[in-house]
Each structure stands twice: as C-alpha cells, then as structure tokens.
Design a protein around this motif. Structure first.
Motif, mmCIF file in Angstrom:
data_model
loop_
_atom_site.group_PDB
_atom_site.id
_atom_site.type_symbol
_atom_site.label_atom_id
_atom_site.label_comp_id
_atom_site.label_asym_id
_atom_site.label_seq_id
_atom_site.Cartn_x
_atom_site.Cartn_y
_atom_site.Cartn_z
ATOM 1 N N LYS A 35 0.957 0.128 12.200
ATOM 2 C CA LYS A 35 0.710 -1.311 12.332
ATOM 3 C C LYS A 35 -0.222 -1.604 13.503
ATOM 4 N N THR A 36 0.013 -0.931 14.606
ATOM 5 C CA THR A 36 -0.852 -1.126 15.769
ATOM 6 C C THR A 36 -2.295 -0.752 15.436
ATOM 7 N N GLY A 37 -2.475 0.348 14.742
ATOM 8 C CA GLY A 37 -3.826 0.763 14.352
ATOM 9 C C GLY A 37 -4.465 -0.198 13.377
ATOM 10 N N LEU A 38 -3.672 -0.764 12.440
ATOM 11 C CA LEU A 38 -4.219 -1.712 11.469
ATOM 12 C C LEU A 38 -4.686 -3.001 12.134
ATOM 13 N N ILE A 39 -3.933 -3.450 13.122
ATOM 14 C CA ILE A 39 -4.348 -4.659 13.836
ATOM 15 C C ILE A 39 -5.691 -4.431 14.513
ATOM 16 N N GLU A 40 -5.853 -3.254 15.100
ATOM 17 C CA GLU A 40 -7.123 -2.916 15.741
ATOM 18 C C GLU A 40 -8.237 -2.796 14.700
ATOM 19 N N LEU A 41 -7.909 -2.239 13.542
ATOM 20 C CA LEU A 41 -8.925 -2.032 12.508
ATOM 21 C C LEU A 41 -9.344 -3.340 11.850
ATOM 22 N N LEU A 42 -8.374 -4.181 11.477
ATOM 23 C CA LEU A 42 -8.666 -5.393 10.711
ATOM 24 C C LEU A 42 -8.914 -6.606 11.592
ATOM 25 N N GLY A 43 -8.530 -6.538 12.834
ATOM 26 C CA GLY A 43 -8.834 -7.618 13.764
ATOM 27 C C GLY A 43 -7.708 -8.586 14.001
ATOM 28 N N ALA A 44 -6.707 -8.640 13.111
ATOM 29 C CA ALA A 44 -5.586 -9.564 13.312
ATOM 30 C C ALA A 44 -4.405 -9.130 12.449
ATOM 31 N N ARG A 45 -3.222 -9.506 12.911
ATOM 32 C CA ARG A 45 -1.991 -9.163 12.172
ATOM 33 C C ARG A 45 -1.918 -9.888 10.842
ATOM 34 N N SER A 46 -2.592 -11.005 10.709
ATOM 35 C CA SER A 46 -2.489 -11.829 9.502
ATOM 36 C C SER A 46 -3.209 -11.234 8.301
ATOM 37 N N ASN B 160 -8.168 5.375 19.418
ATOM 38 C CA ASN B 160 -9.440 5.444 18.693
ATOM 39 C C ASN B 160 -9.344 6.371 17.481
ATOM 40 N N SER B 161 -8.658 7.499 17.656
ATOM 41 C CA SER B 161 -8.517 8.420 16.525
ATOM 42 C C SER B 161 -7.653 7.816 15.431
ATOM 43 N N VAL B 162 -6.662 6.994 15.811
ATOM 44 C CA VAL B 162 -5.816 6.323 14.813
ATOM 45 C C VAL B 162 -6.650 5.338 14.001
ATOM 46 N N VAL B 163 -7.460 4.523 14.707
ATOM 47 C CA VAL B 163 -8.275 3.528 14.012
ATOM 48 C C VAL B 163 -9.287 4.208 13.091
ATOM 49 N N GLU B 164 -9.895 5.273 13.563
ATOM 50 C CA GLU B 164 -10.875 5.983 12.746
ATOM 51 C C GLU B 164 -10.210 6.610 11.522
ATOM 52 N N TYR B 165 -9.023 7.154 11.717
ATOM 53 C CA TYR B 165 -8.286 7.759 10.595
ATOM 54 C C TYR B 165 -7.971 6.710 9.529
ATOM 55 N N LEU B 166 -7.471 5.529 9.970
ATOM 56 C CA LEU B 166 -7.113 4.479 9.015
ATOM 57 C C LEU B 166 -8.360 3.961 8.297
ATOM 58 N N HIS B 167 -9.466 3.872 9.011
ATOM 59 C CA HIS B 167 -10.707 3.422 8.381
ATOM 60 C C HIS B 167 -11.142 4.378 7.272
ATOM 61 N N LEU C 68 16.516 3.874 -4.837
ATOM 62 C CA LEU C 68 15.428 4.520 -5.572
ATOM 63 C C LEU C 68 14.137 4.529 -4.761
ATOM 64 N N GLU C 69 14.177 4.005 -3.553
ATOM 65 C CA GLU C 69 13.059 4.082 -2.628
ATOM 66 C C GLU C 69 13.597 4.483 -1.252
ATOM 67 N N THR C 70 12.776 5.198 -0.487
ATOM 68 C CA THR C 70 13.150 5.554 0.878
ATOM 69 C C THR C 70 12.554 4.537 1.831
ATOM 70 N N PRO C 71 13.377 3.880 2.643
ATOM 71 C CA PRO C 71 12.834 2.895 3.595
ATOM 72 C C PRO C 71 11.789 3.532 4.509
ATOM 73 N N VAL C 72 10.826 2.732 4.923
ATOM 74 C CA VAL C 72 9.761 3.244 5.780
ATOM 75 C C VAL C 72 10.336 3.624 7.143
ATOM 76 N N ASP C 73 9.811 4.717 7.714
ATOM 77 C CA ASP C 73 10.241 5.155 9.037
ATOM 78 C C ASP C 73 9.764 4.142 10.079
ATOM 79 N N PRO C 74 10.661 3.511 10.842
ATOM 80 C CA PRO C 74 10.267 2.431 11.770
ATOM 81 C C PRO C 74 9.237 2.867 12.805
ATOM 82 N N HIS C 75 9.426 4.036 13.397
ATOM 83 C CA HIS C 75 8.509 4.489 14.441
ATOM 84 C C HIS C 75 7.112 4.731 13.870
ATOM 85 N N LEU C 76 7.043 5.402 12.731
ATOM 86 C CA LEU C 76 5.755 5.667 12.107
ATOM 87 C C LEU C 76 5.090 4.364 11.674
ATOM 88 N N TYR C 77 5.893 3.432 11.140
ATOM 89 C CA TYR C 77 5.350 2.139 10.713
ATOM 90 C C TYR C 77 4.731 1.376 11.886
#
Length: 670
Positions: free
Chosen positions: A551-562, A651-658, A538-547
């Motif tokens: 994830k890389t952009g989120l680490i840059e945006l938030l400062g840490a994986r945690s 940079n465009s990824v981080v700005e987009y996520l922000h 009933l759910e579609t698993p997340v696409d690994p490549h897109l994820y």
C-alpha cells in the motif's frame, strides 16, 4: 509356573457358546466387606455381590457346572488391547491343560512365541500355533487370547463368535478359570483384559473368578503400576468409569512417582487414562508429571510405544504437551520404516491434530510411502495424504506414488477414502503425471457408487475436482437438485457457510468454465455473497504486513490513496486485495468512480499462507480465484511475497510495482 499336559485330566463337559444382544449397563462387581462365616454375603449369582469369595467357599451351587455344560457367553461391548505358570497342549482333538510349577518357558522361548503369534493372520493359525507348543506361560496364553481378539474384533462384536467354540480356546479358558489363583499378576490381568476384548459375559464363571482374584491381589497392594494400568482397562470395559475397583487402583497409581516408572508402566497408565478414566480434567497433576517423565525417555521408545503415546495425547487433548509431541515426532523419524499400518496412521493422525510437522519426518515419509503405496491399508494411505494436505506440504514423490496406486486400488477404497485422497490433490492444487487416469477412475467410481457417498464427502470431492480444473459436469445436476440439497441440509449441523460457499463456487465454475452446461441452476438461497469467511474460508485473507508495505508503494506510485481500493468485494463473491480502475485511455481513475471504467486490475498480494509450505505453488483455492477473476474480465497482477521481500528500499518497491502493474508504460513524475 506353567500349564502342563496331563492326559488323565479331562475337560469337565463342553464349552457352549451363547450370543447375547447388547445389554444395559452390566451389574457391577461390587466388593464385599469382610464378614464372618456366620454372616456370609450372598453370591454373585444371587445378587450383585462378590462372586469370588463365594466360589472359594463352594457355598453356592449356581456357580457349579450345570449338567456338564460350561459356557463362554459373549456380549457387545467396546474393547481395548494390551498384549502380554505353563500350558502344555495335547495334540489330539480336545486339548487338556493343567497348571504346574515346573518347566516355565525361558524368556527367549516366550519372545520366539510372541513373534510367531504376531505373524498369525487368522484365529485358526493361532490355534495351530498353540497346538505346536509344548509349554506355555500364563502371559503367553493371555497373549494368544489377545491375538484372537485382534483378528476377530469388528466394531463392538466378534466377526466370528464361533471362534470361542474351538477346542484350544475352550481348554485355554477352562484352565485359566480353574487355576486363576495360581496365575502370575501379569498373566492374571492380561487374561482378564483379553476376555473383555473377546466380549465374554462379565457374569461367566471365568470372568468372575479372574475379577475376584484381581480384587484380592489389589487389596494386598503388590501389583506393579503397569499391571494396575492393565487391570484398570479391563475393569473400565466391564463396569465403566464408576467402577469401585477402578477408583481404588487409580488411588494406588497416584501414590507412585511417575519419574520412577519403567517405560512399560508409563505406557500402561497412558492407555488407561486414554480409555476413558481421565474425564472432566481429572488427574491433571498426574498427567503433567507423566508428560515430564515421558520427555526424558522418548529416545528409548519403540514404534508401538511412540504411536500409543501420541494416540493417547490426542484422545486426552493434551495441547499443553507440545514439547512431548515434538520429541515423539523426532523419535518417529527413526521408526517410519518399522511402523505397522495402524501405528503409522495413529502417528500422522496425531501430527495432524497437534498441527506439527518435522522436516526430517517428511523426508522419511517421502522415502517410505512410495515403497508401500500399493500394499498399505487404504486408511493408512489416506491418513498420509491428509497429513501432507493439512500441513500444506506438496511432495510430488508421495503424491505421484499415491496417484498411481489410486488408479489400481480405488475400487477397494471406501467412498470416504476416495474423497479424502482427492481432496489432498485439490487443496494443494497439484495434478500428478497420470491425472487423466486418476480422474477417469474418480468418474467411474462416481458413476457406480454415487448413492453410497455421504452428501458432504461428495460435495468435498466435486469441489476438489474444480480446484485442479477437472469439471464434474455429469454430476453437478444431481448436486443442485432438491433431493441432494435436502440430504446435505439434514446431515450433521446442516448447511454452514462453508458448504454454501462450496456450492456457490461449484455453480460459478460450471457457468464460467463449462459454457455447454445446461443443467439446473443453484437456487439463490443456497448462494453466498462472499467466499471470505471466518474459519474454513475459500479465500486466504491478505497478510497485513505485506499489504501495508504494498500500500505504501502504491501511494507513492499512483500519487494518492484515493486511486486504488482495498479489500474490495466483487459481485462474484471474491474479495480483491487491491483494485485499480482505468479509463479507456489507460488513465487511473479514483476508486470511487463507477462510470467510464474500461479496465479493472486486481492485485493479488500473495503471502506465504497462499502457497504450499515447501514449494512456491499456489494453493488450489488461490489458483481457482485468479483463474476466475481473469475469466470475469479482470487483469490479474500477482505480487508474491518471495519477490516483494527481496526489495531493499522505497525506490525499488515503487519501481517493482510499476513494472508489475504498468509493464508497457513509462512512469512520469506525478
């Protein structure tokens, strides 16, 4: 060679019709060794031996007409179809026939007759047509019997067994019996197959003579590959896969080179193998050679050939023959407006089976289906909807036309057809313009035919309704009742995880979106903890490549994986691709924190598989997930692939996520 009217030739008695119940496997026609007259074998009426030779010797009185009564007996058996010298039909109440070598119809006359025959919509019309024709070839006569079988078959028997009592049919069968030795090879095997489709008793005189004559001609080795295929289908219907004659003709077929076969020969052998001869991987080399040849001739196939071949590939499960499937799909594009309902259902069913769709085929269907949505057979319309649903193709043109026809025709649909059509709307998350009328019709059908639905079909129907925000509250109380759940558990393989997940989501929906619901609760033992399962989830698993890119952009945006969690299973059965927790002041908390969480952000990283294949619309199961997460208090942030793929650098990824996650805050350097 022709059957011609001779008024002086009388019918010796009458054909009586006997109806037999299903029987045990029919005693096979066995081939007799050639023996001398001094050591003659017993006849088929006495023991299971060769009947035909006994008839020719006139050595057994049991096969002589008894007291002037000649019977056409029927049995219950699974039929099959192959359509294919002169019969002159007398114009009085009892037609009389006689075989003659003169006045054979021309090819043009046979073609005209075949077209008129196909236009007949009842056995009565077939008989009327036969009476209007002065001269008939044996292949035309066999084709007439096939047409009667087409019109009268219902499951494993005839809808109206008395059709065999009609004077025209009786006279036709009598002449085939009397002159079996003078029929052409094509007429002989086609007539034999027609008799099996009419469920005639294999031990009737007519059947025995046709089989005996076929055996003699098989021994002489003069039949074409196509005729061998037709004969094989007949013998398979009479005796089953263990038939000695069937094995003999298959040996003859394997000696031939498929590359040299005509198109009709090729189709005949595919039909034979489809009928049940090709079991346990037998004739693999023959099939591969046939596939290779078929690829080269698909451009010459008519609608019947395309549908027959695709159907055979499905039955034989020829998953390795995808090049042939693709070629057939391309050829089907040309024939879409010319397929019969049955042929179109076979074609789309095959494309569903092989998981293939062609852009041009879809376009052809979009033009054709709206023109026949009100007139096509219900099963054909249903198959078309299943095709678009399985291939995740959202075509408003097709769906709107089917929705409009549904309102007017649904009362004539089976409960399975109703469920499968609504499931297509639910899966693709599409509401047609007349959605109100459609679901009022669904509710009306549920009220009047609730008990007629199979439990799983009913659950699929109700679950599909909630995917498009239509809430079947009046029927949920019955579904959650112990009686229905017991029925659901007893059907098929019992309750698998998919069924339990559907029940759980149905219950969650009425609790979240129907606060007035006061019916029974779903017992906890029928609930699942996660909607994300293997197979039909009933759910579609997340696409690994897109994820990974996000994830890389989120680490840059938030400062840490945690500072964010991944693939987080919520208490509400849904799995979050990414979860971000905020405190009351809007600061991001570590993912491990469980206290002082004021706000939760759910990132839905939506890859291509979460959308319909041709337009950017979320599938129904993804739309309901995001809807429920919002109702449960999550802030849902959607990261669709078609937006993310446009980003050129880090940079465009981080700005987009922000901008997506924190649209109202300035990003500081942290």
């Amino acid at each position: 060679m022709a059957f011609k009217v001779i008024r002086r030739f009388p019918l010796p008695g009458q054909f009586g019709i006997q109806r037999h119940l299903p029987v045990a496997p029919v005693c096979p026609f066995t081939r007799l060794p050639r023996t001398s007259s001094a050591d003659q074998p017993s006849c088929v009426a006495c023991v299971c031996t060769s009947a035909g030779r006994c008839i020719r010797r006139q050595g057994c009185r049991k096969f002589q007409p008894d007291c002037g009564i000649r019977s056409l007996s029927t049995i219950v058996r699974e039929p099959y179809f192959v359509a294919s010298s002169s019969v002159g039909l007398h114009k009085d109440s009892v037609p009389r026939f006689r075989l003659t070598q003169m006045h054979r119809p021309t090819a043009a006359e046979e073609q005209v007759f075949q077209e008129r025959l196909e236009s007949c919509s009842s056995s009565r019309q077939v008989c009327k047509l036969l009476r209007s024709v002065e001269i008939l070839s044996d292949t035309m006569a066999a084709a007439a019997l096939h047409r009667v079988a087409d019109l009268e078959q219902e499951g494993n028997s005839l809808k109206d067994p008395t059709v065999l009592e009609k004077d025209t049919i009786r006279a036709l069968c009598f002449q085939l019996e009397q002159d079996s030795g003078r029929l052409t090879d094509a007429g002989l095997v086609s007539a034999l197959l027609a008799c099996t489709r009419l469920f005639l008793d294999p031990w009737s005189t007519l059947m025995v003579r046709l089989v005996s004559e076929s055996q003699d001609r098989l021994d002489r080795g003069q039949m074409s590959v196509g005729q061998l295929g037709t004969l094989g289908q007949a013998m398979l219907a009479i005796e089953g896969p263990g038939c000695v004659m069937l094995q003999q003709l298959m040996e003859d077929i394997q000696k031939q080179e498929p590359a040299q076969w005509s198109l009709s020969d090729l189709i005949a052998v595919y039909r034979l193998l489809q009928s049940g001869v090709c079991e346990d991987g037998k004739y693999r080399d023959l099939l591969n050679a046939m596939h290779t040849h078929a690829v080269t001739v698909t451009s010459r196939m008519d609608p019947a050939a395309v549908s027959t071949l695709l159907s055979a590939l499905v039955t034989l499960n020829q998953t390795q023959a995808m090049p042939l499937v693709i070629n057939l799909c391309k050829q089907a594009v040309r024939h879409v407006p010319h397929f019969t309902d049955e042929e179109l259902a076979l074609v789309v069913g095959a494309l569903i089976h092989f998981g293939h769709s062609d852009h041009y085929f879809v376009q052809a269907m979009e033009k054709y289906v709206p023109t026949v949505a009100f007139t096509s057979q219900p099963e054909t319309v249903t198959k078309v909807m299943q095709f678009f649903s399985r291939r995740n193709i959202l075509s408003p043109t097709v769906f709107d036309a089917v929705a409009e026809s549904f309102v007017y025709r649904a009362d004539d649909y089976s409960t399975s057809q109703v469920a499968r059509q609504i499931m297509a709307f639910g899966k693709l998350g599409y509401l047609p313009p007349n959605a109100g009328d459609v679901f009022r019709k669904v509710e009306s059908i549920l009220h009047t035919r609730f008990s007629q639905f199979q439990p799983r079909a009913l659950l699929n129907l109700l679950h599909s309704c909630i995917l498009v925000e239509r809430f079947p509250v009046n029927f949920v109380s019955k579904v959650f009742g112990s009686y229905f759940l017991q029925q659901l558990q007893e059907q098929g393989t019992g309750m698998d995880r998919t069924i339990l997940a559907q029940l759980t989501q149905l219950y969650m929906t009425v609790k979240l979106e129907c606060p007035f619901y006061a019916g029974p609760r779903l017992h906890p033992k029928y609930r699942v903890k996660s909607f994300l399962t293997y197979g039909r989830s009933l759910e579609t698993p997340v696409d690994p490549h897109l994820y990974n890119s996000v994830k890389t952009g989120l680490i840059e945006l938030l400062g840490a994986r945690s500072y964010f969690g991944s693939r987080v299973l919520t208490p509400y059965c849904y799995t979050l691709d990414v979860e971000i927790k905020l405190d009351e002041e809007g600061y991001v908390l570590p993912a491990s924190h469980t206290d002082e969480v004021y706000k939760r952000i759910a990132l839905c990283i939506d890859g291509q598989k979460r959308f319909t294949a041709n337009v950017r619309q979320l599938l129904g199961k993804e739309a309901i997930k995001q809807r429920h997460l919002r109702l449960l208090g999550y802030e849902v942030v959607q990261i669709p692939y078609y937006e993310f793929d446009k980003l050129q650098n880090r940079n465009s990824v981080v700005e987009y996520l922000h901008q997506k996650i924190f649209p109202h805050t300035y990003r500081l350097s942290w």
